[in-house]
Structure formats: structure tokens, C-alpha cells
Design a protein around this motif. Structure first.
Motif, short mmCIF file in Angstrom:
data_model
loop_
_atom_site.label_atom_id
_atom_site.label_comp_id
_atom_site.label_asym_id
_atom_site.label_seq_id
_atom_site.Cartn_x
_atom_site.Cartn_y
_atom_site.Cartn_z
N PRO A 15 41.34 -80.48 -59.38
CA PRO A 15 41.07 -81.01 -60.71
C PRO A 15 42.36 -81.12 -61.53
O PRO A 15 43.34 -80.43 -61.27
N ILE A 16 42.32 -81.96 -62.55
CA ILE A 16 43.43 -82.18 -63.46
C ILE A 16 43.01 -81.77 -64.87
O ILE A 16 41.89 -82.07 -65.29
N VAL A 17 43.92 -81.11 -65.59
CA VAL A 17 43.73 -80.89 -67.03
C VAL A 17 44.38 -82.09 -67.71
O VAL A 17 45.58 -82.30 -67.60
N TYR A 18 43.57 -82.89 -68.38
CA TYR A 18 44.06 -84.13 -68.99
C TYR A 18 44.61 -83.94 -70.39
O TYR A 18 45.49 -84.68 -70.82
N ASN A 36 32.48 -77.13 -57.45
CA ASN A 36 31.50 -76.05 -57.35
C ASN A 36 30.64 -75.90 -58.60
O ASN A 36 29.75 -75.06 -58.65
N ARG A 37 30.85 -76.76 -59.62
CA ARG A 37 30.07 -76.67 -60.85
C ARG A 37 29.28 -77.94 -61.13
O ARG A 37 28.74 -78.11 -62.23
N TYR A 38 29.17 -78.83 -60.14
CA TYR A 38 28.46 -80.09 -60.34
C TYR A 38 27.01 -79.86 -60.76
O TYR A 38 26.53 -80.48 -61.71
N GLY A 39 26.30 -79.01 -60.05
CA GLY A 39 24.90 -78.75 -60.38
C GLY A 39 24.76 -78.16 -61.78
O GLY A 39 23.87 -78.55 -62.55
N LYS A 80 29.79 -86.99 -58.68
CA LYS A 80 30.35 -86.93 -57.32
C LYS A 80 31.52 -87.88 -57.11
O LYS A 80 32.28 -87.72 -56.16
N GLN A 81 31.70 -88.84 -58.00
CA GLN A 81 32.87 -89.72 -57.87
C GLN A 81 34.16 -89.04 -58.33
O GLN A 81 35.24 -89.58 -58.16
N LYS A 82 34.05 -87.87 -58.92
CA LYS A 82 35.19 -87.10 -59.39
C LYS A 82 35.98 -87.81 -60.48
O LYS A 82 37.21 -87.75 -60.52
N VAL A 83 35.27 -88.48 -61.38
CA VAL A 83 35.93 -89.08 -62.55
C VAL A 83 35.33 -88.57 -63.86
O VAL A 83 35.75 -88.98 -64.92
N SER A 84 34.37 -87.66 -63.79
CA SER A 84 33.75 -87.09 -64.98
C SER A 84 34.57 -85.91 -65.48
O SER A 84 35.25 -85.24 -64.70
N VAL A 85 34.51 -85.67 -66.77
CA VAL A 85 35.32 -84.62 -67.37
C VAL A 85 34.47 -83.68 -68.22
O VAL A 85 33.36 -84.04 -68.64
N ALA A 86 35.02 -82.50 -68.46
CA ALA A 86 34.35 -81.51 -69.30
C ALA A 86 35.36 -80.91 -70.27
O ALA A 86 36.56 -80.89 -70.00
N CYS A 87 34.84 -80.40 -71.36
CA CYS A 87 35.65 -79.68 -72.33
C CYS A 87 35.33 -78.19 -72.21
O CYS A 87 34.15 -77.81 -72.12
N PHE A 88 36.38 -77.38 -72.20
CA PHE A 88 36.25 -75.93 -72.13
C PHE A 88 37.10 -75.30 -73.22
O PHE A 88 38.19 -75.80 -73.53
#
Length: 121
Positions: A15-18, A36-39, A80-88
Motif C-alpha cells: 500500500p501507499i500513503v498518499y 487483509n482489511r477488505y472485508g 479488489k482493484q487496489k485503487v480504493s483508499v481509506a483515511c486513518f
């Protein structure tokens, strides 16, 4: 190109931190959603987005198990395309927000598919 055959380039780090930012004295980061956090990310969307989505509110979608299953699968397809992002929040791995994105070809339908729309009618 179609949705089904698009792949994130394998030479792109994951993963990348954008981005990082500060809000009200708290530091946050925007990054790829870990595999490992998709679900968990899909469940987050069902809990915090679906109940407030106007087209679902009018049909009480948050209480329809078939609709929730469709939305879970729709979110998973995009993630699953690995283009979604999350804020933490820095120092935590709890989701603050999620943006589920997907790459579509010219003739692809978005994941908010006809099955979901038909069940609502």
C-alpha cells in the motif's frame, strides 16, 4: 479494457500513503486499503454509508439482507482493484472514512449494478 481484466500495475508499490493532513490538532493519513482489511472496509461502508444513502433510505435498505449482500459484493469488487483508499488517524488503524473507487472500461457498468436496482423496485 474491461473492469474484469484491469489490474493495478505490479511495479506500483502497495500500500501507499498518499497524503497526510492535520485537522483540529489531529494528524490523519490517506492510504490504500490493506488487502487483509477488505472485508472490514466493506462492513464499514454497510454500517456508515448505506443507512444514509438517499436511494436506500427510501426503501429501508439497511434492513434488507439481500440488498446488503449486493452492496457488500459491489464494494468488494471495487476494492479488489487496489485503487480504493481509506483515511486513518495517525497512531491508529481504525477507519475514519473510505472512498471505494474502480477502474471501468468504456462499455462497463459501474458496480452499482442492475441487480441492486431491480431489488429496490
Amino acid at each position: 479494457m474491461t473492469h474484469e481484466n484491469w489490474k493495478r500495475p505490479s511495479d506500483l508499490k502497495f500500500p501507499i500513503v498518499y497524503s497526510t493532513f492535520t485537522r483540529d490538532g489531529e494528524e490523519y493519513r490517506i492510504e490504500d486499503i490493506p488487502v487483509n482489511r477488505y472485508g472490514e472496509a466493506c462492513e464499514f461502508m454497510l454500517k456508515y454509508f448505506v443507512p444514509y444513502e438517499p436511494k436506500l433510505m427510501t426503501r429501508n435498505g439497511k434492513d434488507d439482507p439481500l440488498l446488503l449482500e449486493d452492496y457488500f459484493n459491489m464494494y468488494m469488487r471495487g476494492i479488489k482493484q487496489k485503487v480504493s483508499v481509506a483515511c486513518f488517524k495517525n497512531g491508529s488503524n481504525d477507519f475514519i472514512g473510505i472512498n471505494i473507487l474502480e477502474v471501468l472500461g468504456r462499455n462497463d457498468l459501474p458496480s452499482s449494478n442492475i441487480t441492486v436496482m431491480m431489488r429496490m423496485n
